[in-house]
Write a protein that holds these residues in place. Sequence first.
Motif, short mmCIF file in Angstrom:
data_model
loop_
_atom_site.label_atom_id
_atom_site.label_comp_id
_atom_site.label_asym_id
_atom_site.label_seq_id
_atom_site.Cartn_x
_atom_site.Cartn_y
_atom_site.Cartn_z
N GLU A 23 0.82 -1.21 0.00
CA GLU A 23 0.00 0.00 0.00
C GLU A 23 0.86 1.26 0.00
N ASP A 24 1.94 1.28 0.78
CA ASP A 24 2.83 2.44 0.81
C ASP A 24 3.50 2.67 -0.54
N THR A 25 3.96 1.58 -1.15
CA THR A 25 4.60 1.68 -2.47
C THR A 25 3.62 2.21 -3.50
N TRP A 26 2.41 1.67 -3.47
CA TRP A 26 1.36 2.10 -4.40
C TRP A 26 1.02 3.58 -4.20
N ARG A 27 0.87 4.00 -2.94
CA ARG A 27 0.53 5.41 -2.66
C ARG A 27 1.64 6.35 -3.13
N ARG A 28 2.90 5.96 -2.93
CA ARG A 28 4.02 6.81 -3.38
C ARG A 28 4.03 6.95 -4.90
N LYS A 29 3.75 5.87 -5.60
CA LYS A 29 3.82 5.90 -7.06
C LYS A 29 2.57 6.48 -7.70
N PHE A 30 1.40 6.13 -7.18
CA PHE A 30 0.15 6.50 -7.84
C PHE A 30 -0.71 7.45 -7.02
N ALA A 31 -0.16 8.03 -5.99
CA ALA A 31 -0.85 9.03 -5.15
C ALA A 31 -2.18 8.51 -4.61
N GLY A 32 -2.28 7.22 -4.40
CA GLY A 32 -3.49 6.64 -3.82
C GLY A 32 -4.70 6.66 -4.73
N GLN A 33 -4.49 6.83 -6.04
CA GLN A 33 -5.59 6.89 -7.00
C GLN A 33 -5.87 5.50 -7.56
N LEU A 34 -7.05 4.96 -7.26
CA LEU A 34 -7.44 3.68 -7.84
C LEU A 34 -7.56 3.83 -9.35
N PRO A 35 -7.28 2.78 -10.09
CA PRO A 35 -7.37 2.88 -11.56
C PRO A 35 -8.80 3.14 -12.02
N LEU A 36 -8.91 4.00 -13.03
CA LEU A 36 -10.22 4.36 -13.56
C LEU A 36 -10.63 3.49 -14.74
N ASP A 37 -9.65 2.91 -15.41
CA ASP A 37 -9.96 2.06 -16.57
C ASP A 37 -8.97 0.90 -16.64
N ALA A 38 -9.15 0.04 -17.63
CA ALA A 38 -8.33 -1.16 -17.77
C ALA A 38 -6.86 -0.82 -18.02
N ARG A 39 -6.62 0.25 -18.75
CA ARG A 39 -5.23 0.64 -19.04
C ARG A 39 -4.49 1.03 -17.76
N GLU A 40 -5.13 1.86 -16.94
CA GLU A 40 -4.52 2.26 -15.68
C GLU A 40 -4.36 1.06 -14.75
N ARG A 41 -5.35 0.19 -14.73
CA ARG A 41 -5.28 -1.01 -13.90
C ARG A 41 -4.09 -1.87 -14.31
N GLY A 42 -3.91 -2.03 -15.62
CA GLY A 42 -2.77 -2.80 -16.13
C GLY A 42 -1.45 -2.16 -15.76
N GLN A 43 -1.39 -0.85 -15.88
CA GLN A 43 -0.17 -0.11 -15.55
C GLN A 43 0.19 -0.30 -14.07
N GLN A 44 -0.78 -0.11 -13.20
CA GLN A 44 -0.53 -0.25 -11.77
C GLN A 44 -0.19 -1.69 -11.41
N THR A 45 -0.90 -2.63 -12.00
CA THR A 45 -0.64 -4.05 -11.72
C THR A 45 0.76 -4.43 -12.16
N ARG A 46 1.17 -4.03 -13.35
CA ARG A 46 2.51 -4.36 -13.84
C ARG A 46 3.59 -3.76 -12.95
N PHE A 47 3.40 -2.52 -12.55
CA PHE A 47 4.39 -1.87 -11.69
C PHE A 47 4.55 -2.63 -10.37
N LEU A 48 3.42 -2.91 -9.72
CA LEU A 48 3.48 -3.58 -8.41
C LEU A 48 3.95 -5.02 -8.53
#
Length: 155
Positions: free
Chosen positions: A109-134
């Motif tokens: 959660e800390d890593t995700w918040r630092r990278k994505f400012a705590g913003q849940l993905p709005l679409d499949a592209r963002e979801r993929g981006q966040q999933t790949r990073f984590l």
Amino acid sequence: MPVVLDTPAAVRRAAMDLLARREHGRVELSRKLRQRGAPEELIEPALDRLIEDGLLCEARYLESFVSYRARSGSGPQRIREELLQRGLPRGAIDQALRDSGIDWRTQLEDTWRRKFAGQLPLDARERGQQTRFLSYRGYPMDLISRLLRGQFEDD
């Protein structure tokens, strides 16, 4: 002028110099000594003596490595893979990860918040981006999925 590692004392001194900078595993320290020109027949006895003297300790190395990598945002899967590449036994690695006391969910959660400012993905592209990073950082997919579905707040 390069140091000649042709005596047991010279090999021990070189090993202790490396250990003074940071903890090392036996395989890694052996490799570094070989790269510096130490013969194999001098390396192994020197490392055995360092272990006897308590100066070379793989458990301490594992603890230090896991702690450092976790603080830098790496997950347990990535840490495990890095340690396997360094020649450490899987059982010892798994034990070190369990004994670390790190809450991987909080780390994720800390890593995700630092990278994505705590913003849940709005679409499949963002979801993929966040999933790949984590996932690349070494976090398990089940934790990533729960985080990105917003289910961490339910706990």
